[in-house]
Write an enzyme that holds these catalytic residues in place. Structure first.
Site, PDB file in Angstrom:
ATOM      1  CG  HIS A 801      -1.908  -1.144   1.188  1.00 24.72           C
ATOM      2  ND1 HIS A 801      -2.320  -1.836   2.301  1.00 24.72           N
ATOM      3  CD2 HIS A 801      -2.552  -1.703   0.136  1.00 24.72           C
ATOM      4  CE1 HIS A 801      -3.189  -2.763   1.936  1.00 24.72           C
ATOM      5  NE2 HIS A 801      -3.339  -2.706   0.627  1.00 24.72           N
ATOM      6  CD  GLU A 804      -0.712   0.585   4.467  1.00 23.19           C
ATOM      7  OE1 GLU A 804      -1.941   0.484   4.488  1.00 23.19           O
ATOM      8  OE2 GLU A 804       0.051  -0.395   4.379  1.00 23.19           O
ATOM      9  CG  HIS A 898       0.399  -3.744   5.329  1.00 24.78           C
ATOM     10  ND1 HIS A 898      -0.401  -3.344   4.299  1.00 24.78           N
ATOM     11  CD2 HIS A 898       0.925  -4.944   4.973  1.00 24.78           C
ATOM     12  CE1 HIS A 898      -0.385  -4.270   3.356  1.00 24.78           C
ATOM     13  NE2 HIS A 898       0.411  -5.259   3.733  1.00 24.78           N
ATOM     14  CD  GLU A 983      -1.855  -3.365   9.400  1.00 24.23           C
ATOM     15  OE1 GLU A 983      -1.556  -2.182   9.134  1.00 24.23           O
ATOM     16  OE2 GLU A 983      -2.542  -4.094   8.658  1.00 24.23           O
TER      17      GLU A 983
END
Ligand SMILES: [Zn+2]
Length: 1114
Positions: A801, A804, A898, A983
């Site tokens: 992504h 990010e 991420h 994350e």
């Protein structure tokens, strides 16, 4: 509930229904009242389940239908009815069936002048009306007219009754048919006048709740478009707007202000975004676009969001959607499914990407002998652990191309000493928290000495130059690394020459050279200064921004003012990717914007007022959505002026910007003064739903999508500066390519096996790098080569992504640590082969996307069946993993880095069959499912090691919607039980040593290094690690006992606080009336009123001094 009590209750209820004896009924009502006034709601629910509501309603009907209804019975009965009715979802329906509505309305009419009895009737009506269908029936039978007879202009009498009447009316207006009736009968004007009257007389704010009740009625009516029309026609906006001026911060007015703002927002005319099309300004034509996202022109049209059909629905019928709906419950889909999504021969191509498995190292032995001391001299250069402290450490690797003398390098602490304490151990003073804006304490005039003590007087001269030229150099700039010392062509060239070289693993010359090879969809010609010049982590961590009380309503009020008092509104386009805009008078105070550079994505800027700008972010290429990431240049500012910026086309319903997060800013002047740093900046930050809607046509007829505003105010550090603003610390594809080359140059090739190759070309024509890192074999003897080739694999990927960027900073920390001279890193290299794909979506990063590839696809939803010509990076990343699996060398750990926009801290998502089935309540047969629970080990280790990491946010559930993510596919198809997504918050931490701090790049890089340490400890705990490794690791870890053992030996840290959920925002973020927020707590409130009244009934009517009610009994 005890058996006896239960049967006792049933006897009471059946006696009540069958009895006509007043004394008996009164006794039973008394008993029930006593029974229900103590204990929890469980008793009431039990009574409801035993037919209690029906019994009470029947008694009401029977009593009311007698020729002379007995209020001795009716009053306590009404109180009980209200109490039970509030908790019985089917109460309205029951009342309707038993014909209790009519008798109650009749009683209310009879008692219009007897407010005590009337109040009791109103309570009953209120609970009846909580069913929308019953409410509609009451409306048909004249309940609203009745209430309007009770709700009078300002008076100090009967105020409790008036207040209750407003509340009943508001509940009735939940029914659309009632609301329509209200519009047709002109109630909008009546309500506005009543409210105005109460507002102007109630100067002491004694009857704020009556005013709020009236406003709630208006709020209900204005959910209808006809209601909004009537409201606008009656000058409702102006009237309510003027009411809240000067009292936005008055706490006693709180209920009024919040209701007024809800109405104003609801009635603010909806409009499309000020864009020619919501489709991205950038189109990629290289491959057929599969995405059928409608890209309609945003046309003026009816933004109707309510139907004219009768849509009354009982709220109790809308069952709350099962929370765990998304969990995968098909055991078949949760179990290992080996198999290839491509012909087996295709895997052979990946053999070439695993040269380490076949290479002979013939050159090794002889060279090593000649260069025995090479390691000691060189490797100190690469001893880089990401930490800001002490700062001097960052001057290591000052210039990787010219190696420096060993003696100049202070050897820094090992990673182990930073375990769980983070940077704080190394640099306690960094705990000092900076307020609001780091720049506020910085003198605008440079001192000639930068924060690092380097002499920067040479570059200060450039402050006199045209800073616009410096701030965004063209890629065709004359310089190149080969001619740099003597060439004096461009100012950039001279500037770079004068630049103090203190940023590790960064080289502007190399950056520029790499930038020229980076291919963007629209062929960017400029380089953003921060990316070229480099970022140095700030010396201090920045604390989260404290949210100012009432900030959201102040901002919304300013937005509404545009409509009502447009005198100072300019509304002038000052930048756009789609259209030409009028040149600004250079003397004007207007800001200038620019974003045509890598990762930049500002689409349009509109000057709204002198110091306020609306900004629109470009949608992801070949898509009409995903606006979240932003990165742009702004110039022409004056110092010490607060500029308000509103990004008006955000899409997520909530944001960490409501919970302490700030954006990042890079000032070119500050950089020239030696402070080349992205810092968190901005104040008065909040994020809320605005009045822009995607037209219904663009969404295929569905009701228009909502947009959100991110508003922030920036006070720039210098006048006539050039600054860059970004969602998060930028990290471009060019930065990665530069970084990888510097890393490769800086390793000792005798010790470290570092290979960078191209996994594949992206659709946009950029090479997607694959990096292999391990230790060189000690010699090319059979034994050493055997050990070398049998090292288990670890596979790490990041940045699927593009928005990010935090994931890239974590990856940067991982890469730098893995090639460092830290003893842990050495052990890791000797134990494993690391296969790293640091950027899975280079095209997205380059073109300023937030989520997608050039085809407008989320690449982390493409792992099930990627296609080589459509999702090449995913196809080949998966192919490489399949190849490793096919030769029995699947990785110990697979992890995809991420960034997370809704939560704080760093945490991991993994996959577990059992946890998923348990959570979904599908535990049947799970005992037969075998599952190795080792997937929890790594996150548990990280929880103990890494300051930013928390186990409490980790999850191991497999969702259907995630079936095509890297984590789930690698787990299920390749049988990698430790397959993760890691994350990192965009914001910061709410636990551990960084609690209350926002992430800087150092903390993210540190996380990347700690992740590696976690892999080592995982191996030590696994039981299958070699004695040799165990012995060496033990020696190393023992030496650092103080630092490490203490933490590792601690048993499960207590994680009592639930960190998953944000605390409720101080202000309601959503403003549409879908939620029943204004009803929250009504049970407690009505209970209180009833209780209060029951005890005060003998005292006669509250504030009803005339006793008027009693003179006209019946
Ligand atoms: Zn992501």
């Amino acid at each position: 509930m005890a058996e006896e009590e239960g049967s006792g209750l049933q006897v009471l209820l059946s006696t009540l229904q069958g009895s006509s004896d007043k004394a008996a009924i009164l006794t039973i009502l008394q008993l029930l009242g006593d029974l229900l006034s103590v204990g929890t709601d469980r008793r009431i629910h039990y009574m409801i389940s035993k037919g209690g509501s029906e019994a009470l309603l029947q008694t009401l009907v029977d009593t009311a239908r007698t020729t002379s209804p007995d209020y001795d019975i009716l009053l306590p009965l009404f109180r009980l009815l209200a109490k039970v009715g509030l908790r019985d979802k089917k109460f309205g329906q029951k009342a309707l069936e038993l014909e209790a509505l009519d008798v109650t309305l009749i009683l209310a009419r009879k008692n219009l002048s007897h407010s005590h009895k009337l109040l009791h009737c109103l309570w009953a009506l209120r609970v009846f009306a909580s069913s929308v269908t019953t409410g509609a029936m009451l409306g048909i039978n004249g309940a609203m007219e009745l209430l309007f007879k009770v709700i009078t202009p300002y008076t100090r009498k009967r105020t409790r009754t008036i207040r209750t009447a407003t509340e009943v009316l508001a509940v009735l207006l939940k029914s659309r048919s009632n609301s329509r009736r209200a519009v047709n009968r002109g109630y909008v004007i009546s309500l506005l006048r009543l409210h105005q009257d109460w507002h102007s007389h109630d100067t002491a704010n004694t009857y704020v709740l009556i005013r709020r009740g009236l406003l709630l009625c208006l709020k209900r009516i204005t959910t209808l478009s006809s209601g909004r029309e009537a409201f606008l026609a009656a000058q409702g906006m102006e009237s309510l707007f003027s009411i809240i001026q000067n009292c936005l911060d008055n706490e006693s007015m709180e209920p009024v202000i919040s209701a007024v703002l809800q109405i104003l927002r609801q009635c603010y005319p909806k409009s499309p975004l000020p864009l020619v099309t919501t489709c991205s300004a950038y189109a990629f034509l290289g491959t057929e676009s599969i995405h059928s996202e409608p890209c309609c022109a945003a046309a003026e049209e009816d933004f109707e969001d309510d139907g004219d059909e009768e849509m009354d629905k009982d709220s109790d019928l809308e069952d709350v959607k099962e929370q765990d709906d998304d969990l995968e419950t098909d055991v078949e889909k949760l179990t290992f499914k080996p198999g290839l999504d491509r012909p087996e021969e295709e895997l052979k191509q990946y053999e070439a990407m695993c040269l380490e498995l076949s290479y002979g190292f013939e050159e090794l032995q002889s060279k090593l002998r000649n260069d025995l001391n090479f390691e000691d001299v060189q490797s100190a250069n690469h001893h880089h652990i990401p930490t800001a402290a002490p700062l001097q450490q960052h001057r290591l690797n000052e210039d990787q191309s010219s190696r420096r003398k060993e003696g100049e390098h202070t050897v820094q602490t090992s990673l182990l000493s930073m375990v769980k304490m983070g940077r704080s151990t190394a640099h306690l003073s960094s705990k000092k928290r900076l307020d609001v804006n780091t720049y506020q304490n910085v003198s605008p005039s440079g001192t000639g000495v930068d924060t690092l003590g380097s002499d920067i007087s040479g570059i200060q001269d450039f402050l006199e130059e045209d800073i616009e030229v410096i701030s965004c150099p063209g890629m065709n700039a004359s310089f190149s690394s080969s001619v740099r010392p003597r060439e004096t062509v461009g100012v950039i060239d001279k500037l770079l020459h004068a630049r103090p070289k203190h940023i590790p693993f960064h080289d502007p010359y190399l950056y520029m050279a790499k930038a020229r090879r980076t291919r963007s969809v629209v062929d960017f010609k400029m380089v953003a200064f921060p990316d070229l010049w480099g970022h140095h982590p700030p010396p201090f961590s920045q604390s989260m921004l404290e949210r100012k009380r009432g900030i959201q309503r102040i901002k919304i009020s300013e937005d509404v003012r545009r409509l009502i008092q447009p005198r100072d509104v300019i509304n002038r386009v000052v930048f756009s990717l789609d259209e030409p805009w009028p040149l600004q008078d250079p003397a004007s105070n207007c800001l200038r914007f620019f974003s045509k550079f890598e990762s930049g994505n500002l689409r349009k800027a509109i000057q709204v007022r002198e110091f306020e700008y609306d900004l629109l972010i470009n949608a992801d290429v070949n898509s009409a959505q995903h606006q979240q990431w932003f990165y742009f240049k702004v110039s022409g500012m004056r110092a010490a002026i607060p500029y308000r910026f509103n990004i008006i086309n955000c899409e997520k319903p909530n944001s960490q910007f409501n919970y302490g997060m700030q954006l990042t800013l890079y000032s070119v002047k500050e950089a020239l003064l030696g402070r080349s740093t992205w810092t968190r900046t901005g104040h008065d930050i909040c994020y809320y739903k605005n009045h822009y809607r995607q037209s219904a046509a663009a969404t295929g007829g569905a009701s228009g999508k909502c947009y959100y505003t991110l508003t922030f105010t920036v006070t720039f550090p210098h006048s006539e500066d050039v600054c860059y603003l970004a969602y998060h610390y930028p990290y471009t594809y060019t930065a990665l390519m530069t970084h990888l080359e510097i890393l490769e140059k800086s390793i000792n090739p005798k010790k470290i096996y570092f290979r960078q190759e191209t996994l594949c070309q992206t659709l946009g024509g950029n090479p997607c790098p694959l990096v292999t890192i391990t230790a060189m074999p000690e010699s090319n003897s059979t034994d050493d080569l055997e050990q070398f080739r049998h090292r288990p694999y670890q596979v790490i990927t990041a940045r699927a992504h593009p928005g990010e960027s935090n994931a890239s900073w974590v990856m940067k920390g991982t890469l730098e640590f893995l090639i460092s001279n830290d003893p842990v890193a050495r052990l890791l290299r000797e134990s494993f082969i690391f296969k790293i794909i640091p950027m899975l979506n280079p095209d997205g990063v380059i073109n300023g996307n937030h989520r997608c590839s050039l085809r407008g696809e989320d690449l982390n939803r493409q792992w099930l069946a990627p296609k080589a010509h459509l999702q090449p990076t995913i196809y080949h990343a998966k192919g490489l993993l399949q190849y490793l699996s096919s030769i029995g060398r699947g990785p110990v750990v697979f992890c995809d880095f991420h960034g997370h926009s809704q939560k704080k801290n760093v945490f991991i998502y993994g996959c577990s069959i059992k946890e998923t089935l348990w959570q979904a309540n599908c535990a049947v047969g799970t005992s037969a499912v075998l599952e190795d629970i080792s997937y929890r080990t790594l996150p548990k280790i990280l929880d103990k090691l890494a300051p930013a990491f928390t186990m409490s946010s980790c999850s191991f559930l497999v969702e259907k919607s995630r079936a095509s993510t890297a984590r789930v596919v690698v787990w299920r198809e390749m049988g990698v039980s430790r397959s993760y997504t890691m994350e990192s918050s965009y914001c910061g931490c709410n636990q551990g040593p960084y609690k209350g701090l926002q992430f800087g790049t150092s903390e993210l890089e540190e996380m990347g290094a700690m992740f590696c340490l976690g892999l080592l400890i995982l191996e030590l705990k696994s039981g299958n690690c070699s004695h040799r490794l165990l012995a060496r690791a033990a020696a190393l870890l023992n030496a650092e006992e103080d630092a490490l053992n203490h933490h590792l030996q601690r048993c499960n840290r207590s994680n009592t606080s639930d960190l998953d959920d944000e605390p409720a925002c101080m202000e309601e973020i959503d403003y549409n009336s879908e939620g029943n927020s204004d009803q929250d707590g009504s049970i407690a409130e009505l209970d209180r009123q009833i209780q209060e009244c029951a005890f005060s009934q003998d005292e006669g009517e509250e504030e009803d001094g005339t006793g008027q009610g009693r003179n006209t009994i019946l």
